[in-house]
Design a protein around this motif. Structure first.
Motif, PDB file in Angstrom:
ATOM      1  N   ALA A 135      -4.186   9.048   4.601  1.00 51.24           N
ATOM      2  CA  ALA A 135      -5.182   9.227   5.657  1.00 51.24           C
ATOM      3  C   ALA A 135      -5.595   7.890   6.255  1.00 51.24           C
ATOM      4  CB  ALA A 135      -6.405   9.958   5.092  1.00 51.24           C
ATOM      5  N   TRP A 136      -5.706   6.878   5.430  1.00 48.49           N
ATOM      6  CA  TRP A 136      -6.119   5.565   5.925  1.00 48.49           C
ATOM      7  C   TRP A 136      -5.020   4.928   6.775  1.00 48.49           C
ATOM      8  CZ3 TRP A 136      -5.067   0.270   5.493  1.00 48.49           C
ATOM      9  CH2 TRP A 136      -6.121  -0.595   5.832  1.00 48.49           C
ATOM     10  N   LEU A 137      -3.766   5.050   6.338  1.00 49.49           N
ATOM     11  CA  LEU A 137      -2.650   4.458   7.077  1.00 49.49           C
ATOM     12  C   LEU A 137      -2.440   5.104   8.437  1.00 49.49           C
ATOM     13  CD1 LEU A 137      -0.042   3.955   4.202  1.00 49.49           C
ATOM     14  CD2 LEU A 137      -1.164   2.150   5.524  1.00 49.49           C
ATOM     15  N   ASP A 138      -2.811   6.375   8.584  1.00 53.15           N
ATOM     16  CA  ASP A 138      -2.590   7.096   9.832  1.00 53.15           C
ATOM     17  C   ASP A 138      -3.633   6.754  10.904  1.00 53.15           C
ATOM     18  OD1 ASP A 138      -0.374   8.317   8.834  1.00 53.15           O
ATOM     19  OD2 ASP A 138      -1.393  10.165   8.249  1.00 53.15           O
ATOM     20  N   LYS A 139      -4.600   5.918  10.584  1.00 52.41           N
ATOM     21  CA  LYS A 139      -5.687   5.615  11.519  1.00 52.41           C
ATOM     22  C   LYS A 139      -5.447   4.308  12.257  1.00 52.41           C
ATOM     23  CE  LYS A 139      -9.145   8.010   8.690  1.00 52.41           C
ATOM     24  NZ  LYS A 139     -10.370   7.853   7.863  1.00 52.41           N
ATOM     25  N   LEU A 143       0.837  -1.206   0.000  1.00 51.18           N
ATOM     26  CA  LEU A 143       0.000   0.000   0.000  1.00 51.18           C
ATOM     27  C   LEU A 143       0.872   1.256   0.000  1.00 51.18           C
ATOM     28  CD1 LEU A 143      -2.887   1.033   0.077  1.00 51.18           C
ATOM     29  CD2 LEU A 143      -2.806   0.901   2.582  1.00 51.18           C
ATOM     30  N   ARG A 144       1.936   1.248   0.789  1.00 55.18           N
ATOM     31  CA  ARG A 144       2.836   2.415   0.813  1.00 55.18           C
ATOM     32  C   ARG A 144       3.528   2.608  -0.534  1.00 55.18           C
ATOM     33  NH1 ARG A 144       4.132   0.382   6.270  1.00 55.18           N
ATOM     34  NH2 ARG A 144       3.199   1.832   7.796  1.00 55.18           N
ATOM     35  N   ARG A 145       3.862   1.502  -1.193  1.00 55.97           N
ATOM     36  CA  ARG A 145       4.470   1.612  -2.525  1.00 55.97           C
ATOM     37  C   ARG A 145       3.487   2.236  -3.500  1.00 55.97           C
ATOM     38  NH1 ARG A 145       9.452   2.054  -4.729  1.00 55.97           N
ATOM     39  NH2 ARG A 145       9.367   1.441  -6.941  1.00 55.97           N
ATOM     40  N   CYS A 146       2.218   1.844  -3.416  1.00 56.81           N
ATOM     41  CA  CYS A 146       1.197   2.426  -4.298  1.00 56.81           C
ATOM     42  C   CYS A 146       1.020   3.915  -4.007  1.00 56.81           C
ATOM     43  CB  CYS A 146      -0.135   1.691  -4.118  1.00 56.81           C
ATOM     44  SG  CYS A 146      -0.133  -0.011  -4.731  1.00 56.81           S
ATOM     45  N   ARG A 147       1.118   4.288  -2.744  1.00 55.85           N
ATOM     46  CA  ARG A 147       1.003   5.710  -2.396  1.00 55.85           C
ATOM     47  C   ARG A 147       2.135   6.510  -3.022  1.00 55.85           C
ATOM     48  NH1 ARG A 147       1.759   7.341   3.812  1.00 55.85           N
ATOM     49  NH2 ARG A 147       3.743   6.298   3.336  1.00 55.85           N
ATOM     50  N   LEU A 148       3.333   5.973  -2.962  1.00 58.01           N
ATOM     51  CA  LEU A 148       4.485   6.678  -3.523  1.00 58.01           C
ATOM     52  C   LEU A 148       4.333   6.882  -5.017  1.00 58.01           C
ATOM     53  CD1 LEU A 148       7.329   7.844  -3.213  1.00 58.01           C
ATOM     54  CD2 LEU A 148       8.239   5.521  -3.497  1.00 58.01           C
ATOM     55  N   VAL A 149       3.912   5.842  -5.744  1.00 60.55           N
ATOM     56  CA  VAL A 149       3.769   5.948  -7.199  1.00 60.55           C
ATOM     57  C   VAL A 149       2.677   6.946  -7.561  1.00 60.55           C
ATOM     58  CG1 VAL A 149       3.186   4.682  -9.310  1.00 60.55           C
ATOM     59  CG2 VAL A 149       4.625   3.598  -7.560  1.00 60.55           C
ATOM     60  N   ASN A 150       1.565   6.925  -6.842  1.00 58.45           N
ATOM     61  CA  ASN A 150       0.482   7.865  -7.137  1.00 58.45           C
ATOM     62  C   ASN A 150       0.904   9.298  -6.848  1.00 58.45           C
ATOM     63  OD1 ASN A 150      -2.255   6.612  -7.977  1.00 58.45           O
ATOM     64  ND2 ASN A 150      -1.530   5.206  -6.396  1.00 58.45           N
ATOM     65  N   ALA A 151       1.688   9.493  -5.794  1.00 54.86           N
ATOM     66  CA  ALA A 151       2.170  10.842  -5.483  1.00 54.86           C
ATOM     67  C   ALA A 151       3.102  11.339  -6.585  1.00 54.86           C
ATOM     68  CB  ALA A 151       2.883  10.845  -4.136  1.00 54.86           C
TER      69      ALA A 151
END
Length: 400
Positions: free
Chosen positions: A58-62, A34-42
């Motif tokens: 936002a989801w990971l911070d919960k 999921l973090r890898r997908c966040r990086l690519v989308n950013a």
């Protein structure tokens, strides 16, 4: 009741919402992908990419409980409105491995959705089953009070009489004097208790020479797996198959025992014949049935192997698929002032609509001055003969 339903759905007997929350925790969810997908989308640096990266962050911070509450926000990043994985073409241009990471995230999402759906089903089923159990107990009490039995009681008590009670051997002996041949028709609609009755009566056929000497005695069973539609009565293709296996083993064991006895005569083993030939159905209709079974999958019909192809009459056939009739909002009873005098208002509105459509279609087919049967030219009689089968679907079942 709840624990039993959970086990039927392959869940632990104490499964609850905390079990779903646990699937959202870092230890269970593939947060690395999921973090890898966040990086690519950013890095994509578009409105869509930035929105996806923000939703993932936002989801990971919960906490796990908060993640579950806001699960739809993450779900929309990776899945379409139909819960199908979104295209990753644009992200793949920035990272060729993005599709694999997104697929692993989707797998984690589907695990959460599956568990949520099963637990939601439990919450729907348990109250209904509790109500049904209370009704069943009240029904049994009413029957005992009035000294009555119903059809299911007849089957259940007959099976118990022939199998469990002390006088069962004597009862079977008395029955054995009366029956030489047993015919079971529509065997696919025979439930387990009914098969117990059949086997209790037929069991004496293979218990030795018995009272009938060398007289030919037969058990003849006719059924079709594909017509097993009364599962709510305890019947199923699986029951049919288990009964066949039971008869096959019993007959084979009896034949083996007879072969070992001095002077023992040969006993027949089970003979099985296919039902692949129809003398009343057009071949195009049977071709459709074969294609439908192949598309749905034979296992969904309770078949252990694919069914044999059907052979029918070489004449025109017609299959019509109608749009579903009715819906969730149309099954309520209509107000009295909206019901015409003499109308069959004991039927639901969708049922009446379905009946009206069938009647209108048949009337059009049979009208000698009407359009007739559009796919087959000829006289009105020929048009009527060309109508082989018509399958119509409403919101709840199939009608033939």
């Amino acid at each position: 009741m709840r624990a039993h339903v959970l086990r039927l759905l392959d869940l632990p007997s104490d499964a609850d919402g905390e079990m779903v929350e646990a699937l959202c925790a870092d230890q269970a969810f593939d947060v690395a992908s999921l973090r890898r997908c966040r990086l690519v989308n950013a890095e994509w640096a578009t409105k869509t990419g930035e929105a996806a990266a923000y939703a993932i962050t936002a989801w990971l911070d919960k906490s796990p409980a908060e993640r579950l509450a806001g699960f739809d926000d993450l779900r929309k990043v990776f899945l379409t409105a139909k819960d199908e994985p979104k295209s990753t073409t644009n992200q793949d241009k920035r990272d060729p491995e993005y599709g694999a990471y997104a697929a692993r995230v989707c797998e984690a999402i589907f695990r959460v959705l599956d568990l949520k759906a099963r637990l939601a089903l439990v919450e729907r089923l348990v109250p209904a089953l509790r109500l049904g159990r209370a009704f069943a107990l009240a029904w049994d009490a009413a029957k005992q009070r009035e000294g009555l039995i119903d059809f299911d009681d007849q089957i259940r008590r007959a099976a118990q009489l022939l199998a469990q009670q002390e006088q069962a051997d004597w009862i079977r002996y008395k029955l054995d004097r009366r029956f030489d041949h047993i015919l079971v028709d529509e065997a696919q609609d025979t439930n387990a208790a009914q098969w117990d009755i059949v086997m209790a009566i037929a069991g004496e056929f293979w218990a030795g020479e018995g009272q009938h000497g060398n007289l030919m005695r037969t058990l003849f069973v006719v059924g079709d797996y594909k017509q097993a539609i009364f599962r709510f009565q305890g019947t199923s293709p699986e029951n049919f198959r288990r009964a066949a296996d039971r008869v096959r083993k019993t007959m084979a064991d009896a034949a083996d025992n007879a072969a070992m006895l001095r002077g023992g005569g040969p006993l027949r083993e089970l003979r099985e014949y296919g039902l692949d030939r129809s003398f009343r159905t057009a071949q195009p209709v049977l071709d459709f049935v074969d294609a439908a079974i192949a598309g749905i999958g034979h296992a969904q019909f309770g078949l252990s192997t694919p069914s044999e192809p059907h052979v029918g009459e070489q004449r025109p056939g017609y299959v019509a698929l109608w749009q579903p009739v009715g819906g969730a909002g149309e099954v309520e009873a209509e107000p009295e002032d909206e019901v015409d005098e003499g109308q069959e208002n004991w039927l639901s509105k969708p049922d009446r609509q379905m009946a009206d459509q069938i009647a209108a279609q048949v009337r059009e087919w049979l009208d000698p001055h009407g359009p007739g049967f559009a796919l087959h030219k000829g006289t009105p009689v020929a048009r009527r003969q060309a109508i082989s089968w018509c399958w119509c679907a409403n919101a709840r079942n199939w009608r033939r």
